[in-house]
Write a protein that holds these residues in place. Sequence first.
Motif, PDB file in Angstrom:
ATOM      1  N   GLU B 233       0.866  -1.090  -0.074  1.00 38.42           N
ATOM      2  CA  GLU B 233      -0.203  -0.130  -0.206  1.00 38.42           C
ATOM      3  C   GLU B 233       0.812   1.349  -0.047  1.00 38.42           C
ATOM      4  O   GLU B 233       2.084   1.177   0.247  1.00 38.42           O
ATOM      5  CB  GLU B 233      -0.943  -0.171   1.394  1.00 38.42           C
ATOM      6  CG  GLU B 233       0.014   0.164   2.555  1.00 38.42           C
ATOM      7  CD  GLU B 233      -0.820   0.365   3.699  1.00 38.42           C
ATOM      8  OE1 GLU B 233      -1.914  -0.523   4.188  1.00 38.42           O
ATOM      9  OE2 GLU B 233      -0.778   1.412   4.461  1.00 38.42           O
ATOM     10  N   ASP B 234       0.356   2.511  -0.246  1.00 33.97           N
ATOM     11  CA  ASP B 234       0.927   3.656  -0.405  1.00 33.97           C
ATOM     12  C   ASP B 234       0.836   4.162   1.259  1.00 33.97           C
ATOM     13  O   ASP B 234      -0.243   4.986   1.435  1.00 33.97           O
ATOM     14  CB  ASP B 234       0.243   4.614  -1.343  1.00 33.97           C
ATOM     15  CG  ASP B 234       1.121   5.956  -1.606  1.00 33.97           C
ATOM     16  OD1 ASP B 234       1.635   6.306  -0.437  1.00 33.97           O
ATOM     17  OD2 ASP B 234       0.901   6.349  -2.641  1.00 33.97           O
ATOM     18  N   MET B 237       0.095   8.024   1.273  1.00 32.81           N
ATOM     19  CA  MET B 237      -1.132   8.519   0.810  1.00 32.81           C
ATOM     20  C   MET B 237      -2.139   8.202   2.037  1.00 32.81           C
ATOM     21  O   MET B 237      -3.105   9.128   2.317  1.00 32.81           O
ATOM     22  CB  MET B 237      -1.570   7.762  -0.340  1.00 32.81           C
ATOM     23  CG  MET B 237      -2.783   7.985  -1.128  1.00 32.81           C
ATOM     24  SD  MET B 237      -2.792   7.300  -2.489  1.00 32.81           S
ATOM     25  CE  MET B 237      -4.359   7.850  -3.133  1.00 32.81           C
ATOM     26  N   ARG B 238      -2.169   6.906   2.530  1.00 31.57           N
ATOM     27  CA  ARG B 238      -2.834   6.708   3.848  1.00 31.57           C
ATOM     28  C   ARG B 238      -2.827   7.677   4.723  1.00 31.57           C
ATOM     29  O   ARG B 238      -3.809   7.909   5.458  1.00 31.57           O
ATOM     30  CB  ARG B 238      -2.583   5.447   4.124  1.00 31.57           C
ATOM     31  CG  ARG B 238      -3.354   4.692   5.491  1.00 31.57           C
ATOM     32  CD  ARG B 238      -3.676   3.425   5.558  1.00 31.57           C
ATOM     33  NE  ARG B 238      -2.229   2.800   5.744  1.00 31.57           N
ATOM     34  CZ  ARG B 238      -2.013   2.189   7.137  1.00 31.57           C
ATOM     35  NH1 ARG B 238      -2.685   2.455   8.254  1.00 31.57           N
ATOM     36  NH2 ARG B 238      -1.069   1.706   7.215  1.00 31.57           N
TER      37      ARG B 238
END
Lengths: 723, 723
Positions: B233-234, B237-238
């Motif tokens: 996942e990024d 960004m999260r």
Amino acid sequence: MTNEPPTKRIHTETDHQTSQLASYKGSPLELKCINTIRALAADMVQKANSGHPGAPMGCAPMAHLLWSAVSSGGVGRDHSAADPKWWNRDRFVLSNGHACALQYIMLHLSGYEDCSIDQLKAFRQLGSTTPGHPENFCTKGVEVCTGPLGQGISNAVGMAIAAKHLGATYNTTDFPNVISNKTYVICGDGCLQEGISGEACSLAGHLGLGNLIVLYDDNKITIDGGTDLAFTEDVKMRYEAYGWQVLTVDDVANGLDDLRAAIEEGKKTTDKPTLIKVRTAIGYGSPNKEGKASCHGAPLGASEIEAVKSRLYGLDPLKSFCIDEDVAAYYAQQAAEGDKARVAWEANFAKYMEAYPEKATELQRRFNQELVEGAFDDLPTFVYGKDKPDSTRKFSEACLNAVASKAPELMGGSADLTESNCCQIKGATDFQKASPEGRMIRFGVREHAMAAISNGMFAYGGMRPFCATFLQFAGYALGAMRCSALSKFGVIYIMTHDSIGLGEDGPTHQPVEMLESLRAMPNMNVVRAADLNEMAAAYQIALKSVNTPTVICCTRAPVSALEHSSRDKAMKGGYIILPEEGDGAPDLVLVATGSEVWRCVDAAKALQSEHSIRTRVVSMPCQEAFLEQDESYRRSVLPGNIPTLSVEASSEHGWHRWSHAQVGMTTFGMSGPLEELFVKFGFDAENVANKGKELVEFYKQLDGAVPDLNARPSFVNIKGSAH
Amino acid sequence: MTNEPPTKRIHTETDHQTSQLASYKGSPLELKCINTIRALAADMVQKANSGHPGAPMGCAPMAHLLWSAVSSGGVGRDHSAADPKWWNRDRFVLSNGHACALQYIMLHLSGYEDCSIDQLKAFRQLGSTTPGHPENFCTKGVEVCTGPLGQGISNAVGMAIAAKHLGATYNTTDFPNVISNKTYVICGDGCLQEGISGEACSLAGHLGLGNLIVLYDDNKITIDGGTDLAFTEDVKMRYEAYGWQVLTVDDVANGLDDLRAAIEEGKKTTDKPTLIKVRTAIGYGSPNKEGKASCHGAPLGASEIEAVKSRLYGLDPLKSFCIDEDVAAYYAQQAAEGDKARVAWEANFAKYMEAYPEKATELQRRFNQELVEGAFDDLPTFVYGKDKPDSTRKFSEACLNAVASKAPELMGGSADLTESNCCQIKGATDFQKASPEGRMIRFGVREHAMAAISNGMFAYGGMRPFCATFLQFAGYALGAMRCSALSKFGVIYIMTHDSIGLGEDGPTHQPVEMLESLRAMPNMNVVRAADLNEMAAAYQIALKSVNTPTVICCTRAPVSALEHSSRDKAMKGGYIILPEEGDGAPDLVLVATGSEVWRCVDAAKALQSEHSIRTRVVSMPCQEAFLEQDESYRRSVLPGNIPTLSVEASSEHGWHRWSHAQVGMTTFGMSGPLEELFVKFGFDAENVANKGKELVEFYKQLDGAVPDLNARPSFVNIKGSAH
């Protein structure tokens, strides 16, 4: 489709109703269908005098679309009331389980027998098939237990994994649709706030689960009030960060075109999961409660319900549980289309069976949860005096591999501790986006989601999921492990580093209370094996317990060899592993599990040779299995009226049932080498022998008056089991 | 700063070392400092023959910067070895607790007595103050127990909340820095994968905790291998989606300018928390293991360590535990600067004390964890025959409010069930971004983070956090609740809906095993009060137990009034609430808790009047408190040799200690109205009376041979308590 004749409408349309219809971008029947769902939900909660009307009223448009059959041109699900367990049905999970009135209504409208109109009226009543939250074992058509927030959406990730894996394994170029279903979820913001869903959805994004579509009921309301009280993150951005496709639908109350398009888009996107953020109004249609927390968890009240019905097109304000003929006919038609899809699939499967009999038969066996013939034939046996002692986690690895080679339904992995947990199936590849045929899952450091995903895989069918971490971190996963037990899902938990014996990592990693937490849980096997033979029994118990999860507890460090261990005897849960010398009743009984058994054997031998205390050692790998034996067997192992000392490097809580005194933990552990810890906390053979001697002397002082632990009436299941 | 004289360097610089220095953008001393940390970490793990060298070696540059004193122009922390508990110290949490060698080294270099060079050499050994994971109660300078991943970063959110709240409450325009510290965290990807951190960080973003700075050790390696196995996942960004400022630092191995600038930026940004994603190499400097999972959790090996030292500037390949004079002097200087800051703060506080004596004294009382005088004076008393019965959750609300008005240190809230949990302090406002002086926390649907945040608040000091949810969902929070118990944090858990008596919500929401899970946990009070008087005792026990968390279990539904309940007696954990009639030993003892007590009283009266069975009823709100009473008191309440029946609408597991037979749960519950459930599962007075009668008759048939439950030696704490 209903059990009662449809009610004929005789009332006159109100102005409100006319205006709702006028602003609705869709067919009058569609609106009436949706309104009927809303009214039924309000009626059910009202009649139950408890429950959650708001979410069903807001989510009714989503449910309407999801219950439109694909085969009839709808965007929704294919499923079958005639065969609720049809393998390739599109799964539906109501992750916000408190909204279950919605699910029961849709099942009713689709002809599921467990959701007759009478059962809708018996919502949340004792013995009904329409309980307060969805229960898979209670209601046909319900896939999993939901309600504990975040579980359902995480289960759905497991279902999508199972579908992807089985499709990759059993579909062929000429039969691409043996397993090809999608999994749909409705969830609320509660589910998205829970950490478990973040874990599961991060993994779903990583795995690119394009067969998963989640509809997020974005109603801006939580129990305490507006979501702005505590939940102001950008959900769209977060899910995009996870690698999901995120679509937004601003309105479903005035027409379904946007949502329909979004679902279509979700179905087209096969390389990543889709989250559709749907702006809704909780309690839609309620003049005084719509959009408010007050309609979340309590009946609307009779007059408010009348007002709702007078505002929503197609409803009769004076009637309850009313389903007009046209509405019933619409859903009956959708259900019939779904069933047609099943029939067509079955015809196709028959051809598949001819073309690929081996695959088809195996799939049947798997979905029937039957073990392969000779499933346990390769389980190893420990030969005393010949084989080398090892840790029980290595024994677990040997047993896992012995059964896994024959049982492709065993699929799973570890929460980033594959090597430590010794849970790699040799030669097996990883289940990844590019290799969905792989059977090892890299769960990442996500224990709670791991357990919930395993539940979802089991619920899907054809699967015996296993998953692994340190026993202590079962505490992170307990919410989902409990759902395994409640839902009767035979998930296998491999939990290593099962006591203070893990050593230097210290008390944060050393379980103390965990064995007792799990033993106190209904329908949960807890097995702590003392050696390879008992470990073979653990795997046999686990695999045979299709409807009971099993926790297999393993040591990190090697255990000494045991001369009289036995797989068959261990299957009984408890047995004499070292008989006392000579005839007559023993002077002392030591009862232990796992890594403490060999120490008790050493202690018993010392007691005999140094003090002539005739000592029996009982190994008790599984209390649950032991309790299932008849009383005479249990008494033959644990007489109860002989001084009995239990020894387990774990909380002594719970052992009073089996012993007069306990060597157990009453504090947390410490960081240090294993053997030093075992001495520090009294689990070394010398201390066990001393305490055993003390116990014998204690009762001698009382003139041998040993309280008989078996002289108790059994009041277990006083009123019978609940289910 | 070291306990041994600094070792003089006599070796010649290697080519590798020269080249490392050449490419390093910073002072030679800085590089040497960082390399010294790396070497010490490798040495410690090697000597312990277990542990985690990789993360400390990768994170050493972060630690170096964080241990540079603000007051000397550094970007790091002010803290004081002379007073490790200085209220306004900048907190540091090593969330990836397995890297604790790093923390001990920094504490050593800063002069903390618990981390002498001898203790570094005793790393992970029994009885050392340098255990395998950080333990706040074991090592001065360690704030919280970390290791169970995700806990530390969530604790830090709690610390930041506490600092913000106390600052808003006690700072004044003229004294703006009484409480003004920052909280720093180092965490790894494991912490960020865990759901608990997602919950906590979402809330931290919502609350705009600008006093929180997290350094994320982005080393791309997990135990199983590369993070690309499961975690793609990024993260940036999260965290931006959560409302955090996210900064990225691509390299710290070759210079600290970027990280220094990022920390400065984080400190400047006061309206949101900051995550600094720092790209590192696990096991930096190890020629064969750098960047590999193999250096995560095992010693590097002697020859590899020699190779490391020969590659890193400033080190002597042939020496272990070596700290050169210049390095020692640098950190000693930083520590001295930190201590100066403390001294200056103390002078300022003395002035504050003069200007605002009331505030200052209250703050002192709070940080000393002293109760306000008369803390319990307002606790209500139930007057039988006059007061109206109610649910024990309403009684809890009354007691909470009675103590909260005097104790501002009580701060907390619910996981989105404020009204259901009855945990609103009347008139109190919410702690929100714009109102940090508020004392009610809206945790959102985030049980696990709620408990961990409460731990962090307690760890901060000056706080008695409380938090609330349904008892069943303690299962979501257990990982953190265990940390409360282990860390000796007196967090108060208000857990309502404490049995099947919650009714219609059904088995997903009905606790069965939870009471036993908590009772099996060391250092955890579990109180289940039967009425208002016992609830007052529950709050008294909870508040007095500064170093033991307390779970206060409450019913959803009203309980009937009890004539002989007593706050004082309830404080003893168990007492006779209905004495048997007449003289001499009773025929039967019923022992119960919470909502089952009044039913037992009814049953006892029926047994007496209908069958002349002289029945005693014992109320046992707190087993832990009862076990602390002396034996003669315990026997006077529960004789042990009188037929004893326990009644609790929860798992019967664990009750064998106290009773010969149990009316308890052996299955999960069901959805339905409370009274029907109580009949179904046998907890109604009639069934209790029947079972009591059966028990008496059972032993009559055995000629009165009642096994004496008290005729057992006590082997509790066989070898003494661990800590």
